[in-house]
Write an enzyme that holds these catalytic residues in place. Structure first.
Site, PDB file in Angstrom:
ATOM      1  N   GLU A 117      33.846  63.039  25.029  1.00  0.00           N
ATOM      2  CA  GLU A 117      33.529  64.713  24.789  1.00  0.00           C
ATOM      3  C   GLU A 117      34.344  65.316  23.419  1.00  0.00           C
ATOM      4  O   GLU A 117      33.549  66.042  22.265  1.00  0.00           O
ATOM      5  CB  GLU A 117      34.442  66.029  26.066  1.00  0.00           C
ATOM      6  CG  GLU A 117      33.511  66.007  26.615  1.00  0.00           C
ATOM      7  CD  GLU A 117      34.355  66.854  27.357  1.00  0.00           C
ATOM      8  OE1 GLU A 117      35.295  67.855  27.354  1.00  0.00           O
ATOM      9  OE2 GLU A 117      33.865  66.910  28.400  1.00  0.00           O
ATOM     10  N   HIS A 160      35.885  40.060  38.498  1.00  0.00           N
ATOM     11  CA  HIS A 160      34.677  39.506  39.966  1.00  0.00           C
ATOM     12  C   HIS A 160      33.655  40.200  39.581  1.00  0.00           C
ATOM     13  O   HIS A 160      32.831  40.223  40.350  1.00  0.00           O
ATOM     14  CB  HIS A 160      35.674  39.328  40.393  1.00  0.00           C
ATOM     15  CG  HIS A 160      36.338  38.399  40.967  1.00  0.00           C
ATOM     16  ND1 HIS A 160      36.204  37.293  41.541  1.00  0.00           N
ATOM     17  CD2 HIS A 160      37.972  38.407  40.654  1.00  0.00           C
ATOM     18  CE1 HIS A 160      37.646  35.807  40.881  1.00  0.00           C
ATOM     19  NE2 HIS A 160      39.002  37.156  40.784  1.00  0.00           N
ATOM     20  N   LYS A 187      26.748  74.274  30.897  1.00  0.00           N
ATOM     21  CA  LYS A 187      26.807  75.063  31.537  1.00  0.00           C
ATOM     22  C   LYS A 187      26.353  76.209  31.620  1.00  0.00           C
ATOM     23  O   LYS A 187      25.718  76.570  32.575  1.00  0.00           O
ATOM     24  CB  LYS A 187      28.315  75.757  30.988  1.00  0.00           C
ATOM     25  CG  LYS A 187      29.535  74.534  31.230  1.00  0.00           C
ATOM     26  CD  LYS A 187      30.924  74.934  30.670  1.00  0.00           C
ATOM     27  CE  LYS A 187      31.933  74.763  31.506  1.00  0.00           C
ATOM     28  NZ  LYS A 187      33.523  75.086  30.202  1.00  0.00           N
TER      29      LYS A 187
HETATM   30  O1  PA5 Z   1      37.973  68.836  27.580  1.00  0.00           O
HETATM   31  C1  PA5 Z   1      37.956  70.294  28.038  1.00  0.00           C
HETATM   32  O2  PA5 Z   1      37.426  71.489  27.322  1.00  0.00           O
HETATM   33  C2  PA5 Z   1      36.756  70.447  29.457  1.00  0.00           C
HETATM   34  O3  PA5 Z   1      36.726  68.763  30.347  1.00  0.00           O
HETATM   35  C3  PA5 Z   1      36.968  71.116  30.095  1.00  0.00           C
HETATM   36  O4  PA5 Z   1      38.300  70.950  30.844  1.00  0.00           O
HETATM   37  C4  PA5 Z   1      36.355  71.856  31.329  1.00  0.00           C
HETATM   38  O5  PA5 Z   1      34.790  71.945  31.267  1.00  0.00           O
HETATM   39  C5  PA5 Z   1      36.951  72.885  32.058  1.00  0.00           C
HETATM   40  O6  PA5 Z   1      36.511  73.523  31.712  1.00  0.00           O
HETATM   41  P1  PA5 Z   1      37.240  74.858  32.404  1.00  0.00           P
HETATM   42  O7  PA5 Z   1      39.370  74.491  32.054  1.00  0.00           O
HETATM   43  O8  PA5 Z   1      37.719  76.389  30.728  1.00  0.00           O
HETATM   44  O9  PA5 Z   1      37.095  75.231  33.522  1.00  0.00           O
END
Ligand code: PA5
Length: 463
Positions: free
Chosen positions: A290, A319, A433
């Protein structure tokens, strides 16, 4: 304190040869840019990158420890409702630092941990069918409070709790971790009177494991969160200013950058030689993917960059995956997570001494075998010209895990500078989203829904 180490011997051409090995000079040529990248990251420590300072938040630790003590013995199950950065950290801490049998045979007074990071109705349905809400403390974790997966779970479990326990009593079974002032959950916390913790400003989801996001559930299941913070603080001290050649986060970030930009190694495999560390590899996969997987550079050019993280577990994946790793495309580099000292020593009994295929095992330990298998895999990869580094854990404990988490967070932040991308946003996730909101009929997303409907004229090809 036991200290983790980064061993990069087998990334170098001296060990694995050309063309896949790095020449040490090109690595050292990144010393100055790496120090500049570190300075750029550290300059944001008190503004938008406050996760850098999380290991030093003693008051936060005190509050979490006090809350965990106050509910000790009251719940058989802690249930994390969260996803992505709000779930991978809690799970990784639990599996790294508690027994693999904690959840099937919880120690006295300690609850099990369930991390429900999916909305698969079969998974949630089975949970509802098997786990009595009276026994659960739900830790709802969402920084934004608007993540559809987490919020739908919250609504489902809130109703179950209210029906089972009544409006007043259900509140004792909920603790929320969310933004201190923004987002949808904070006003709900205040309206309902739920216990709550704050995801501090400047702490994004995937950089939040050392905040209440990761530490609250950890403390509830008996993990030494002060030890985690002390380990992370030690890594902070090691990396904050240290010169490149003594700085494991900087060297790791530089290797990742060179492996991909010069070595065409688009795949970064974390090979955990430890059953306990396998979910740390999962946590890192999100952090890397990410943070660095981006379409746009910071100056708005289309770049489409980012390594693809892969998790593997030794010896299991010897394996399964190692054939590909040793002989398939040379598009991968490897990070072994190795543990020097296990908690257990297990001797293999001597038997069938007349059978060569078994006799050599008798009297040796599983520890010897595990190490030999890891070294054997590395030797095979090295001889095949496949580059690897080792992150060596003297032991798996709160301090070494805290060090690893902090080192990798800092390394990824510095990688953002090398790749020239914003390591702290996630526009690709937001796009998904938004499409899901539109499909679910959320108000404000009507236009997006119309666009999706207009573009869904493609005839399905399904056989
Ligand atoms: O790293 C990030 O920002 C995302 O993976 C969020 O943690 C994830 O989308 C969840 O978001 P939130 O904590 O707002 O529910």
């Amino acid at each position: 304190m036991d200290r983790i180490q980064l061993d990069y011997t087998h990334i170098l051409a001296d060990s694995i040869g050309a063309p896949h090995g790095l020449d040490e000079q090109s690595l050292m040529a990144l010393a100055a840019p790496s120090m500049a990248a570190l300075a750029a990251v550290q300059a944001r420590r008190t503004t938008d990158l406050r996760w850098l300072d999380l290991p030093h938040q003693d008051e936060m630790l005190d509050e979490i420890v006090a809350y965990a003590a106050s509910v000790r013995g009251q719940f058989e199950n802690v249930v994390v409702l969260g996803i992505g950065g709000s779930a991978l950290g809690p799970r990784a801490l639990h599996t790294a630092l508690n027994s693999p049998y904690h959840d099937s045979q919880p120690p006295a007074d300690l609850p099990r941990l369930h991390v429900l990071d999916n909305v698969d109705p079969d998974w949630i349905g089975e949970f509802l069918a098997h786990v009595d809400p009276h026994t659960c403390l739900f830790n709802v974790i969402s920084k934004s409070g608007s993540t559809a997966e987490t919020m739908s779970q919250f609504l489902i479990f809130q109703k179950v709790l209210i029906e089972a326990l009544g409006q007043e009593e259900h509140k004792r079974h909920v603790v929320v971790t969310t933004d201190g002032s923004h987002g949808v959950l904070r006003p709900i916390v205040e309206e309902e009177g739920y216990a709550s913790f704050v995801v501090p400003e400047g702490v994004g989801g995937r950089f939040s494991v050392l905040s209440p996001v990761g530490l609250l559930s950890a403390a509830l299941v008996g993990i030494d969160i002060r030890g985690l913070a002390a380990g992370a603080a030690d890594m902070d001290a090691r990396c904050k200013q240290a010169p490149f050649e003594e700085n494991p986060a900087l060297v790791y970030a530089a290797i990742q950058w060179l492996m991909q930009s010069e070595g065409d190694k688009n795949i970064a495999v974390t090979f955990a030689y430890s059953q306990r560390l396998r979910d740390l590899a999962d946590w890192y996969a999100q952090l890397l993917a990410e943070s660095i997987g981006k379409r746009l550079s910071r100056d708005g050019q289309e770049v489409f960059v980012g390594p693809t993280p892969v998790r593997a577990v030794g010896v299991t994946d010897q394996h399964s995956q190692v054939q590909l790793y040793a002989e398939g495309p040379a598009d991968k580099w490897f990070t072994f997570l190795s543990v020097e000292n296990s908690d257990h020593t297990i001797t293999i009994p001597k038997a069938y001494s007349d059978r060569d295929a078994l006799a050599y095992l008798g009297g040796r330990t599983l520890n010897d075998l595990f190490e030999a298998e890891r070294e054997g895999t590395r030797i095979a990869l090295t001889e095949a010209g496949r580059p690897s580094v080792d992150v060596i854990f003297p032991k798996v404990n709160a301090a070494t895990v805290g060090q690893y988490l902090y080192m990798m967070e800092l390394a990824v932040a510095v990688m953002g500078e090398h790749y020239g991308v914003d390591a702290f946003d996630q526009p690709g996730v937001e796009a998904g989203k938004i499409a899901a909101y539109a499909l679910m009929g959320r108000s404000g997303f009507e236009e997006r829904r119309q666009e999706i409907e207009a573009s869904s004229g493609t005839t399905a090809k399904r056989i």
